[in-house]
Structure formats: structure tokens, C-alpha cells
Design a protein around this motif. Structure first.
Motif, PDB file in Angstrom:
ATOM      1  N   ALA A 179       0.833  -1.196   0.000  1.00 49.87           N
ATOM      2  CA  ALA A 179       0.000   0.000   0.000  1.00 49.87           C
ATOM      3  C   ALA A 179       0.874   1.253   0.000  1.00 49.87           C
ATOM      4  O   ALA A 179       1.891   1.314   0.688  1.00 49.87           O
ATOM      5  N   LEU A 180       0.471   2.224  -0.773  1.00 48.60           N
ATOM      6  CA  LEU A 180       1.148   3.514  -0.806  1.00 48.60           C
ATOM      7  C   LEU A 180       0.464   4.425   0.199  1.00 48.60           C
ATOM      8  O   LEU A 180      -0.741   4.668   0.111  1.00 48.60           O
ATOM      9  N   SER A 181       1.214   4.889   1.189  1.00 50.02           N
ATOM     10  CA  SER A 181       0.654   5.798   2.189  1.00 50.02           C
ATOM     11  C   SER A 181       0.436   7.154   1.572  1.00 50.02           C
ATOM     12  O   SER A 181       1.282   7.646   0.816  1.00 50.02           O
ATOM     13  N   LEU A 182      -0.688   7.752   1.878  1.00 51.56           N
ATOM     14  CA  LEU A 182      -1.030   9.075   1.356  1.00 51.56           C
ATOM     15  C   LEU A 182      -1.175  10.057   2.510  1.00 51.56           C
ATOM     16  O   LEU A 182      -1.410   9.671   3.650  1.00 51.56           O
ATOM     17  N   LEU A 183      -1.074  11.333   2.182  1.00 49.53           N
ATOM     18  CA  LEU A 183      -1.352  12.374   3.160  1.00 49.53           C
ATOM     19  C   LEU A 183      -2.847  12.357   3.469  1.00 49.53           C
ATOM     20  O   LEU A 183      -3.632  11.730   2.738  1.00 49.53           O
ATOM     21  N   PRO A 184      -3.288  13.040   4.516  1.00 45.64           N
ATOM     22  CA  PRO A 184      -4.701  12.999   4.906  1.00 45.64           C
ATOM     23  C   PRO A 184      -5.694  13.366   3.800  1.00 45.64           C
ATOM     24  O   PRO A 184      -6.842  12.927   3.842  1.00 45.64           O
ATOM     25  N   ASP A 185      -5.266  14.121   2.798  1.00 43.93           N
ATOM     26  CA  ASP A 185      -6.209  14.477   1.727  1.00 43.93           C
ATOM     27  C   ASP A 185      -6.479  13.302   0.786  1.00 43.93           C
ATOM     28  O   ASP A 185      -7.348  13.363  -0.072  1.00 43.93           O
ATOM     29  N   GLY A 186      -5.732  12.199   0.944  1.00 44.26           N
ATOM     30  CA  GLY A 186      -5.956  10.998   0.159  1.00 44.26           C
ATOM     31  C   GLY A 186      -5.457  11.055  -1.276  1.00 44.26           C
ATOM     32  O   GLY A 186      -5.699  10.141  -2.056  1.00 44.26           O
TER      33      GLY A 186
ATOM     34  N   VAL B  26       1.407  12.779  -1.740  1.00 42.90           N
ATOM     35  CA  VAL B  26       2.472  12.155  -0.967  1.00 42.90           C
ATOM     36  C   VAL B  26       3.653  13.115  -0.910  1.00 42.90           C
ATOM     37  O   VAL B  26       3.776  14.013  -1.740  1.00 42.90           O
ATOM     38  N   THR B  27       4.503  12.915   0.058  1.00 42.58           N
ATOM     39  CA  THR B  27       5.723  13.712   0.142  1.00 42.58           C
ATOM     40  C   THR B  27       6.852  12.970  -0.567  1.00 42.58           C
ATOM     41  O   THR B  27       6.746  11.774  -0.855  1.00 42.58           O
ATOM     42  N   THR B  28       7.922  13.670  -0.817  1.00 42.07           N
ATOM     43  CA  THR B  28       9.099  13.046  -1.421  1.00 42.07           C
ATOM     44  C   THR B  28       9.600  11.918  -0.521  1.00 42.07           C
ATOM     45  O   THR B  28       9.952  10.843  -0.996  1.00 42.07           O
ATOM     46  N   ALA B  29       9.596  12.146   0.779  1.00 43.31           N
ATOM     47  CA  ALA B  29      10.049  11.121   1.719  1.00 43.31           C
ATOM     48  C   ALA B  29       9.157   9.881   1.662  1.00 43.31           C
ATOM     49  O   ALA B  29       9.643   8.749   1.771  1.00 43.31           O
ATOM     50  N   MET B  30       7.866  10.065   1.486  1.00 41.54           N
ATOM     51  CA  MET B  30       6.942   8.938   1.397  1.00 41.54           C
ATOM     52  C   MET B  30       7.184   8.126   0.129  1.00 41.54           C
ATOM     53  O   MET B  30       7.134   6.894   0.150  1.00 41.54           O
ATOM     54  N   VAL B  31       7.457   8.810  -0.969  1.00 40.46           N
ATOM     55  CA  VAL B  31       7.753   8.114  -2.226  1.00 40.46           C
ATOM     56  C   VAL B  31       9.059   7.334  -2.080  1.00 40.46           C
ATOM     57  O   VAL B  31       9.149   6.171  -2.482  1.00 40.46           O
ATOM     58  N   ALA B  32      10.049   7.961  -1.489  1.00 49.87           N
ATOM     59  CA  ALA B  32      11.343   7.290  -1.289  1.00 49.87           C
ATOM     60  C   ALA B  32      11.175   6.053  -0.409  1.00 49.87           C
ATOM     61  O   ALA B  32      11.741   4.994  -0.705  1.00 49.87           O
TER      62      ALA B  32
ATOM     63  N   TYR C  18       8.462   4.255  -0.024  1.00 45.62           N
ATOM     64  CA  TYR C  18       7.700   3.252  -0.778  1.00 45.62           C
ATOM     65  C   TYR C  18       8.619   2.446  -1.695  1.00 45.62           C
ATOM     66  O   TYR C  18       8.537   1.237  -1.752  1.00 45.62           O
ATOM     67  N   PHE C  19       9.478   3.148  -2.415  1.00 44.01           N
ATOM     68  CA  PHE C  19      10.375   2.477  -3.356  1.00 44.01           C
ATOM     69  C   PHE C  19      11.682   2.017  -2.711  1.00 44.01           C
ATOM     70  O   PHE C  19      12.545   1.449  -3.382  1.00 44.01           O
ATOM     71  N   GLU C  20      11.820   2.277  -1.403  1.00 51.99           N
ATOM     72  CA  GLU C  20      12.999   1.875  -0.648  1.00 51.99           C
ATOM     73  C   GLU C  20      14.287   2.413  -1.268  1.00 51.99           C
ATOM     74  O   GLU C  20      15.254   1.686  -1.502  1.00 51.99           O
ATOM     75  N   VAL C  21      14.260   3.710  -1.550  1.00 48.09           N
ATOM     76  CA  VAL C  21      15.424   4.412  -2.084  1.00 48.09           C
ATOM     77  C   VAL C  21      15.648   5.670  -1.249  1.00 48.09           C
ATOM     78  O   VAL C  21      14.778   6.085  -0.489  1.00 48.09           O
ATOM     79  N   ALA C  22      16.796   6.281  -1.425  1.00 46.55           N
ATOM     80  CA  ALA C  22      17.083   7.537  -0.737  1.00 46.55           C
ATOM     81  C   ALA C  22      16.265   8.670  -1.346  1.00 46.55           C
ATOM     82  O   ALA C  22      15.920   8.632  -2.532  1.00 46.55           O
ATOM     83  N   GLY C  23      15.976   9.661  -0.547  1.00 50.27           N
ATOM     84  CA  GLY C  23      15.242  10.826  -1.034  1.00 50.27           C
ATOM     85  C   GLY C  23      15.953  11.522  -2.181  1.00 50.27           C
ATOM     86  O   GLY C  23      15.313  12.101  -3.060  1.00 50.27           O
ATOM     87  N   THR C  24      17.280  11.431  -2.208  1.00 53.42           N
ATOM     88  CA  THR C  24      18.033  12.057  -3.294  1.00 53.42           C
ATOM     89  C   THR C  24      17.727  11.400  -4.638  1.00 53.42           C
ATOM     90  O   THR C  24      17.755  12.065  -5.668  1.00 53.42           O
ATOM     91  N   VAL C  25      17.419  10.106  -4.612  1.00 57.51           N
ATOM     92  CA  VAL C  25      17.065   9.406  -5.854  1.00 57.51           C
ATOM     93  C   VAL C  25      15.776   9.992  -6.411  1.00 57.51           C
ATOM     94  O   VAL C  25      15.668  10.292  -7.600  1.00 57.51           O
ATOM     95  N   VAL C  26      14.783  10.175  -5.553  1.00 57.46           N
ATOM     96  CA  VAL C  26      13.507  10.750  -5.973  1.00 57.46           C
ATOM     97  C   VAL C  26      13.725  12.171  -6.467  1.00 57.46           C
ATOM     98  O   VAL C  26      13.196  12.563  -7.516  1.00 57.46           O
TER      99      VAL C  26
END
Length: 71
Positions: free
Chosen positions: A29-36, A39-45, A47-55
Motif C-alpha cells: 500500500a502507498l501511504s497518502l497524506l490525509p487528503d488521500g 504524498v511527500t518526497t520522503a513517502m515516495v522514497a 515506498y520504493f525503498e530508495v534515498a530521497g536524493t534518488v527521488v
């Protein structure tokens, strides 16, 4: 079918799979912010198990395309 690296390099193959968001839910599951919707850059990173710099690098490289798709 296409090679795994092709969608990363060419916009046309990516456009063909743009609507396939259902596959994300099959993996985890992809976590979303309360607005549904967002997502933040950190949340995407996370999810994909990568560093924020990659995103951030991908955002820089493909900003126009991502913005045209609703980012």
C-alpha cells in the motif's frame, strides 16, 4: 512487452503504462497524506525503498513530464 529499462529512458513507453496504478497496490500500500491524493518526497522514497536524493534526481530530470501528468 518492453525491456525493463525502456520506460525509464523513453516517455512513449511510460505513457502506455501511466494508468496502471493498480500494480502499486498489489506490491504494498502507498501511504497518502490525509487528503488521500498527495504524498511527500520522503513517502515516495520510503515506498520504493530508495534515498530521497534518488527521488529528487528523478524529479529534476523529468519535472516537465511529471507536472504535465498532475504533479
Amino acid at each position: 512487452m518492453f525491456k525493463k529499462s525502456v520506460p525509464l529512458e523513453s516517455r512513449t513507453p511510460r505513457s502506455g503504462v501511466l494508468e496502471r496504478t493498480d500494480v502499486l497496490d498489489r506490491v504494498k500500500a502507498l501511504s497518502l497524506l490525509p487528503d488521500g491524493m498527495h504524498v511527500t518526497t520522503a513517502m515516495v522514497a520510503a515506498y520504493f525503498e530508495v534515498a530521497g536524493t534518488v527521488v529528487n534526481n528523478l524529479l529534476s530530470r523529468h519535472r516537465h513530464e511529471l507536472q504535465s501528468n498532475g504533479m
